[in-house]
Design a protein around this motif. Structure first.
Motif, PDB file in Angstrom:
ATOM      1  N   GLN A  36       0.825  -1.212   0.000  1.00  0.00           N
ATOM      2  CA  GLN A  36       0.000   0.000   0.000  1.00  0.00           C
ATOM      3  C   GLN A  36       0.857   1.258   0.000  1.00  0.00           C
ATOM      4  O   GLN A  36       0.572   2.214  -0.714  1.00  0.00           O
ATOM      5  CB  GLN A  36      -0.950  -0.007   1.203  1.00  0.00           C
ATOM      6  CG  GLN A  36      -2.159  -0.885   0.926  1.00  0.00           C
ATOM      7  CD  GLN A  36      -2.825  -1.410   2.180  1.00  0.00           C
ATOM      8  OE1 GLN A  36      -2.448  -1.072   3.295  1.00  0.00           O
ATOM      9  NE2 GLN A  36      -3.826  -2.249   1.987  1.00  0.00           N
ATOM     10  N   LYS A  37       1.893   1.227   0.802  1.00  0.00           N
ATOM     11  CA  LYS A  37       2.787   2.385   0.868  1.00  0.00           C
ATOM     12  C   LYS A  37       3.351   2.673  -0.531  1.00  0.00           C
ATOM     13  O   LYS A  37       3.343   3.799  -1.004  1.00  0.00           O
ATOM     14  CB  LYS A  37       3.916   2.079   1.862  1.00  0.00           C
ATOM     15  CG  LYS A  37       4.810   3.227   2.189  1.00  0.00           C
ATOM     16  CD  LYS A  37       4.321   4.040   3.387  1.00  0.00           C
ATOM     17  CE  LYS A  37       3.572   5.270   2.944  1.00  0.00           C
ATOM     18  NZ  LYS A  37       2.794   5.936   3.934  1.00  0.00           N
ATOM     19  N   GLU A  57      -7.739   0.759  -1.861  1.00  0.00           N
ATOM     20  CA  GLU A  57      -6.885  -0.123  -1.064  1.00  0.00           C
ATOM     21  C   GLU A  57      -7.517  -1.501  -0.976  1.00  0.00           C
ATOM     22  O   GLU A  57      -8.729  -1.641  -0.887  1.00  0.00           O
ATOM     23  CB  GLU A  57      -6.668   0.470   0.327  1.00  0.00           C
ATOM     24  CG  GLU A  57      -5.850   1.745   0.225  1.00  0.00           C
ATOM     25  CD  GLU A  57      -5.254   2.211   1.537  1.00  0.00           C
ATOM     26  OE1 GLU A  57      -5.512   1.577   2.570  1.00  0.00           O
ATOM     27  OE2 GLU A  57      -4.537   3.222   1.494  1.00  0.00           O
ATOM     28  N   ILE A  58      -6.665  -2.499  -1.022  1.00  0.00           N
ATOM     29  CA  ILE A  58      -7.120  -3.881  -0.866  1.00  0.00           C
ATOM     30  C   ILE A  58      -6.715  -4.257   0.552  1.00  0.00           C
ATOM     31  O   ILE A  58      -5.525  -4.361   0.855  1.00  0.00           O
ATOM     32  CB  ILE A  58      -6.438  -4.791  -1.905  1.00  0.00           C
ATOM     33  CG1 ILE A  58      -6.757  -4.286  -3.319  1.00  0.00           C
ATOM     34  CG2 ILE A  58      -6.845  -6.248  -1.716  1.00  0.00           C
ATOM     35  CD1 ILE A  58      -5.730  -4.693  -4.369  1.00  0.00           C
ATOM     36  N   ALA A  73      -4.852 -11.231   0.926  1.00  0.00           N
ATOM     37  CA  ALA A  73      -4.408 -10.301  -0.110  1.00  0.00           C
ATOM     38  C   ALA A  73      -4.498  -8.868   0.400  1.00  0.00           C
ATOM     39  O   ALA A  73      -5.538  -8.422   0.850  1.00  0.00           O
ATOM     40  CB  ALA A  73      -5.259 -10.461  -1.368  1.00  0.00           C
ATOM     41  N   SER A  74      -3.368  -8.184   0.323  1.00  0.00           N
ATOM     42  CA  SER A  74      -3.295  -6.821   0.821  1.00  0.00           C
ATOM     43  C   SER A  74      -2.602  -6.009  -0.256  1.00  0.00           C
ATOM     44  O   SER A  74      -1.680  -6.497  -0.893  1.00  0.00           O
ATOM     45  CB  SER A  74      -2.465  -6.813   2.106  1.00  0.00           C
ATOM     46  OG  SER A  74      -2.146  -5.509   2.484  1.00  0.00           O
ATOM     47  N   GLY A  75      -3.057  -4.830  -0.499  1.00  0.00           N
ATOM     48  CA  GLY A  75      -2.401  -4.053  -1.542  1.00  0.00           C
ATOM     49  C   GLY A  75      -3.207  -2.874  -1.974  1.00  0.00           C
ATOM     50  O   GLY A  75      -3.961  -2.297  -1.189  1.00  0.00           O
ATOM     51  N   ILE A  76      -3.086  -2.558  -3.233  1.00  0.00           N
ATOM     52  CA  ILE A  76      -3.695  -1.332  -3.698  1.00  0.00           C
ATOM     53  C   ILE A  76      -3.891  -1.385  -5.204  1.00  0.00           C
ATOM     54  O   ILE A  76      -3.125  -2.040  -5.913  1.00  0.00           O
ATOM     55  CB  ILE A  76      -2.804  -0.129  -3.295  1.00  0.00           C
ATOM     56  CG1 ILE A  76      -3.484   1.205  -3.589  1.00  0.00           C
ATOM     57  CG2 ILE A  76      -1.451  -0.202  -3.964  1.00  0.00           C
ATOM     58  CD1 ILE A  76      -2.831   2.372  -2.879  1.00  0.00           C
ATOM     59  N   ARG A  77      -4.948  -0.771  -5.663  1.00  0.00           N
ATOM     60  CA  ARG A  77      -5.144  -0.587  -7.097  1.00  0.00           C
ATOM     61  C   ARG A  77      -5.013   0.902  -7.390  1.00  0.00           C
ATOM     62  O   ARG A  77      -5.546   1.731  -6.664  1.00  0.00           O
ATOM     63  CB  ARG A  77      -6.522  -1.083  -7.517  1.00  0.00           C
ATOM     64  CG  ARG A  77      -6.911  -0.648  -8.930  1.00  0.00           C
ATOM     65  CD  ARG A  77      -8.292  -1.108  -9.315  1.00  0.00           C
ATOM     66  NE  ARG A  77      -8.275  -2.519  -9.688  1.00  0.00           N
ATOM     67  CZ  ARG A  77      -9.149  -3.054 -10.573  1.00  0.00           C
ATOM     68  NH1 ARG A  77     -10.084  -2.296 -11.139  1.00  0.00           N
ATOM     69  NH2 ARG A  77      -9.093  -4.333 -10.875  1.00  0.00           N
TER      70      ARG A  77
END
Ligand SMILES: Cc1ncc(C[n+]2csc(CCOP(=O)(O)OP(=O)(O)O)c2C)c(N)n1
Lengths: 639, 317
Positions: A36-37, A57-58, A73-77
């Motif tokens: 995410q960062k 954000e995921i 699942a962690s992250g970002i689109r």
């Protein structure tokens, strides 16, 4: 490097950057790997280079979900392009994945399609654990069978050149890869890196700069993907924020003095942000013992003439209802921000839903008319808080501002607000109270009255939650109660008389009108625009005020063959479970509009815990348009 | 300038407030209700301290005793059942210039509002909290309260309350940052007055448990102590409650108690054989939350706008 798929990988000849109008990129990892960062930084850099940007954000529900799991699942689109971005779009074009299992998590969410490019960490192929190797290899095979273009890349290994443990730092390497692929200005990113690691010192900044540069070089060396996404033409001064920061900025731009809260996802980060800066504007954040105390504290401050607000999410709103009723009854100005998440109960704490509309409108017992607004964009998260403060004071009561988890964590750029003194709460009035004026000196037409503030000589009154006269004297007689109810309701009508009918996006008449509210705006309009480009007679209106409703709705509705809402909340399957429409539970706005306008409004709503893709809405609307056509056709035939 | 008072034109006539300036509507409590005496005591203290009526706020929850603000001519806030304390704290947070009196019942404070009670003690904001402890729910007509003694027959426990009662003073003395706990009895107006006035002078949250008779439902709960003054233990100290001797001379059972002694205070609060009245505990050095929450109240709109403009720069692209 994969042997089967070589498209996009370096095979000797370099291709110049290909120009794209827009692109959707994802970074997905296990929780805690910094995806995410990296994504936020990438988005900021894109915005600073003049692109329109929208991020989602995921977020897994747990802080530390098991590694290499689908649910983790962690992250970002990041969707960015050469025009303003208003929603997350449909399918990712390019994905950087730290392991293969989190990709499955995204496939479950329908985030990818044939042709989506996956840059996949390949260290799992040589993992000492045979089971992991097998999982990895079969997943890669499966992804390819699904038509994804997978590049297995030694990102971990490449990071080892700069750090001992790439788990910390790989994100900046990936930021470099994306910078290389999308031709981003590295100096802007370096400034971002310096800002992120400011507190950690020069050495850490230096390491991360090396990782970043390493990523750029790696992309150049291993990949032929090279794109440029030109800036928007806008010359306006822009800022980039997420929705919760926008709420925080709005609180300050409204000149509020107090935010009283109890931690709850996804609202808390607004107060995290404020906690760092609010004191510079003289403000104070009170972390109360619970949501009831939080709103009670804010109401106390407001009663004493200090502008206050409370920020919460669904479960907190539920606890606040009794006090909201008191604020209605005793006419205490107060802004309540509800950052909606999935419900009921603890529901989907980190995920989006538009499930609190009915609660916002009706949850307090008895008749408790109040102002309810919903922000449609991140920019509106800012401006609505400012407006809500003014309305709360002017109409002497609570104003609920609905945002949601999507707006809260999504980032976008929008015109820098031009601060105005008029936005700010005026200084405390301690002038003597005019003699003979009652504490609820209701205007017989508008129900409006001016309120005495402790400290104002001669204004002494006892605020009470009991039925009362204009003198705030307890009164149980039928007439006083009727008058009190009516005066509180008149205020809502008075506000409504100042509102304008909503603008229709598209033609003023047609086959289908889509009505939406909140953060669905961007996706609905994108779907409508696509259909209109294909010649369909479809338009949409988007409501900002839910109580009172904006005027002129029925007139607009009647110009369309069918009207429907598209919402992110629950409704029974079409026609109800037993084909009996009478018993079917409809989506929130649909129910509300049907009751208010007597128009036979239809709806489509779901609760996936994630924003709707414009493509999903497009499909639904297209189906409805076809149904309208064939109904018209058969009606003609019958004549 | 030049030794002249520049604000001479703003000088107004000095105001003197009489009892009438604090008397609101006629109290509607039952005849014989202990609340009447407490109301008179507070009105007298306001007069004797010359509290500015518009700078004084009475806050309450819901219950018979919570009608208190209606009978004062100050500002008042008669809110929700159990929620007087968060409101009072919110008022004080940004308006430390206001004097706050809180009226709360044993149901209001110790049952539905128990969470707020615990935390308000910890916030320790400057206010007087009067707990009208009549051992029963009055307004809703005779239900068991957390302070009801076992055996008390109520509408919810017609065969008698079963649990040991919660002791509000003992509990309060167990909460971090407690700064003032006193007890008094409604049937001794002299002592009520002296106790509440002492509480008013304490800077911090002064918690005063008032043993209060409900003529309707608990007329007899304090009968023994009323009839036999030796069952009352008068706490004495130069820093304690210093009631007029004329009003307290019937109390022969006297104990010297240093209100800084927390352990002794807890011991006394827990006594069941006697009713200790007076100041149990006082520590004026405890931090008060308004010292933190009121920082910045004087920041002007111009200063806010400047600071915010600078803050927005951080998001600029
Ligand atoms: C949320 C809520 N629950 C219940 C009530 C009903 N209620 C009003 S006063 C009260 C108890 C009053 O007892 P106490 O606080 O001891 O005060 P007293 O009347 O004895 O002075 C109750 C249960 C209410 N008003 N609001």
């Amino acid at each position: 490097m994969s042997s089967g798929q070589t498209a996009g990988t370096k095979d000797g000849q370099a291709i110049g950057p290909k120009v794209l109008g827009e692109c959707i990129v994802e970074i997905v990892s296990d929780s805690g790997e910094g995806a995410q960062k990296a994504g936020q930084s990438f988005a900021t850099v894109c915005a600073k280079m003049g692109n329109g940007v929208w991020t989602v954000e995921i977020i897994p529900a747990e802080i530390k979900p098991p590694a290499r799991s689908r649910a983790g699942a962690s992250g970002i689109r990041i969707r960015f392009g050469s025009r303003p971005m208003t929603n997350m779009g449909d399918y990712a074009d390019l994905v950087v994945a730290f392991n293969e299992q989190v990709l499955y998590g995204r496939l479950l969410n329908d985030a990818y399609r044939e042709g989506t490019v996956i840059l996949l960490e390949n260290k799992w192929a040589s993992d000492p654990d045979e089971q992991i190797r097998d999982m990895y290899n079969s997943a890669v095979e499966d992804f390819r069978a699904r038509g994804l273009i997978v590049h297995e890349l030694p990102m971990h290994e490449a990071c080892l050149e700069f750090v001992n443990d790439p788990k910390l730092g790989k994100n900046m390497f990936v930021l470099g890869m994306l910078s290389g692929i999308f031709d981003r200005d590295p100096s802007i990113t370096r400034r971002e890196i310096a800002a992120i690691f400011k507190k950690k010192g020069e050495a850490v900044i230096e390491t991360n700069n090396k990782l970043f540069q390493g990523g750029i070089d790696f992309a150049r060396k291993h990949l032929t993907y090279h794109f440029s996404v030109p800036p928007m033409s806008s010359k306006q001064e822009l800022i980039v924020t997420n929705g919760n920061d926008a709420v925080g900025l709005g609180v300050m731009a409204a000149g509020m003095e107090l935010v009283s809260m109890y931690p709850i996802t996804p609202a808390t980060s607004a107060t995290h942000y404020l906690a760092g800066v609010f004191h510079k504007m003289g403000g104070f954040i009170h972390q109360a013992e619970d949501e009831i105390a939080a709103i009670g504290f804010a109401i106390g401050a407001s009663y004493a003439g200090k502008t206050a607000c409370t920020i919460t999410s669904g479960p907190g709103l539920a606890l606040k209802t009794e006090f909201i009723g008191l604020a209605v009854m005793a006419e205490v100005p107060l802004v309540i921000v509800d950052v909606q998440r999935g419900g009921p109960a603890t529901g989907l704490p980190t995920k989006i839903e538009q499930g609190d509309l009915m609660a916002a409108l009706y949850a307090s017992p008895g008749d408790s008319p109040k102002i309810v607004m919903a922000a449609a964009t991140i920019e509106e998260c800012f401006h609505m808080v400012v407006t809500a403060r003014q309305l709360a004071e002017m109409f002497r009561g609570p104003v609920i501002v609905l945002t949601d988890a999507n707006l809260a964590t999504g980032q976008t750029c929008y015109p820098r607000p031009k601060l105005s003194e008029d936005w700010m709460a005026p200084p405390l009035d301690q002038s003597p109270w005019p003699e003979g004026v009652a504490p609820y000196d209701w205007d017989p037409q508008t129900g409006l009255s001016r309120r005495p503030i402790p400290g104002q000589r001669g204004g002494q009154y006892v605020l009470t939650g009991l039925a009362h006269t204009k003198h705030s004297h307890v009164a149980y007689d039928p007439r006083s109660n009727q008058v009190g109810c009516e005066m509180r309701s008149r205020k809502i009508a008075a506000l409504r008389s100042t509102l304008k009918p909503p603008k229709v996006h598209g033609d003023e008449e047609g086959d289908l009108l889509v009505v939406g509210w909140g953060s669905m705006l961007g996706a609905i309009e994108e779907a409508v625009d696509r259909l209109r480009a294909e010649g369909h007679r479809v338009s949409n209106v988007h409501l900002r005020f839910l109580s009172p409703l904006e005027p002129g709705l029925k007139e607009i509705f009647e110009r369309f063959t069918r009207v429907m809402t598209v919402e992110l909340n629950y409704s029974d399957p079409s026609g109800g479970f037993d084909g009996d429409w009478e018993g079917a539970r409809r989506s929130h706005l649909c129910q509300h509009l049907r009751a208010q306008t007597l128009v036979d409004i239809d709806h489509w709503s779901v609760t996936p815990g994630q924003p709707l893709r414009p493509g999903q809405i497009y499909d639904v609307l297209k189906g409805r348009l076809e149904a309208i056509r064939s109904a018209e056709g058969s009606a003609v035939g019958a004549r | 300038m030049f030794g002249l008072k520049t604000d001479w034109s703003l000088e107004t006539l000095p105001r003197y407030f009489t009892l009438e300036d604090y008397e609101g509507g006629t109290a509607r409590w039952c005849p014989g209700c202990g609340d009447h005496g407490v109301l008179s005591a507070v009105q007298k203290i306001c007069r004797d301290e010359q509290l500015v009526p518009e700078k004084t706020v009475c806050v309450s929850g819901i219950g018979c005793s919570s009608r208190f603000p209606h009978y004062m001519k100050t500002y008042g806030f008669h809110g929700l059942h159990g929620r007087a304390l968060p409101v009072a704290c919110g008022i004080k947070a940004r308006r430390p210039d206001l004097t706050i009196w809180v009226a709360t019942g044993d149901g209001d404070c110790c049952s539905i509002g128990a969470a707020h009670w615990v935390h308000a003690i910890r916030y320790n904001m400057d206010m007087v909290v009067m707990l009208f402890d009549n051992n029963v729910y009055g307004l809703t007509k005779n239900q068991t309260s957390p302070t009801s003694r076992p055996g008390l027959k109520t509408n919810t426990h017609p065969r008698g309350a079963v649990l040991p009662p919660l002791n509000p003073s003992e509990t309060t003395l167990g909460i971090a940052n407690v700064s003032f706990v006193a007890q008094t009895v409604d049937w001794n107006p002299v002592h009520v007055y002296a106790t509440l006035r002492r509480a008013y002078h304490h800077k911090g949250l002064s918690f005063v448990r008032i043993f209060q008779r409900c003529p309707q439902y608990t007329p007899r709960v304090f009968e023994d102590a009323q009839r036999d003054p030796s069952l009352i233990m008068l706490l004495e100290h130069e820093d304690g409650v210093r009631a007029d001797e004329a009003g307290t001379k019937i109390y022969k059972n006297r104990v010297a108690h240093d209100p800084r002694d927390l352990n002794k205070a807890r011991e006394l609060a827990a006594r069941e054989d006697v009713l200790p009245i007076g100041l149990l505990y006082c520590d004026p050095t405890r931090p008060r939350y308004e010292e933190f929450s009121s920082v910045g109240v004087d920041v002007t709109i111009e200063e806010k706008m400047q600071a915010l403009d600078k803050e927005i720069d951080r998001f600029a692209i």
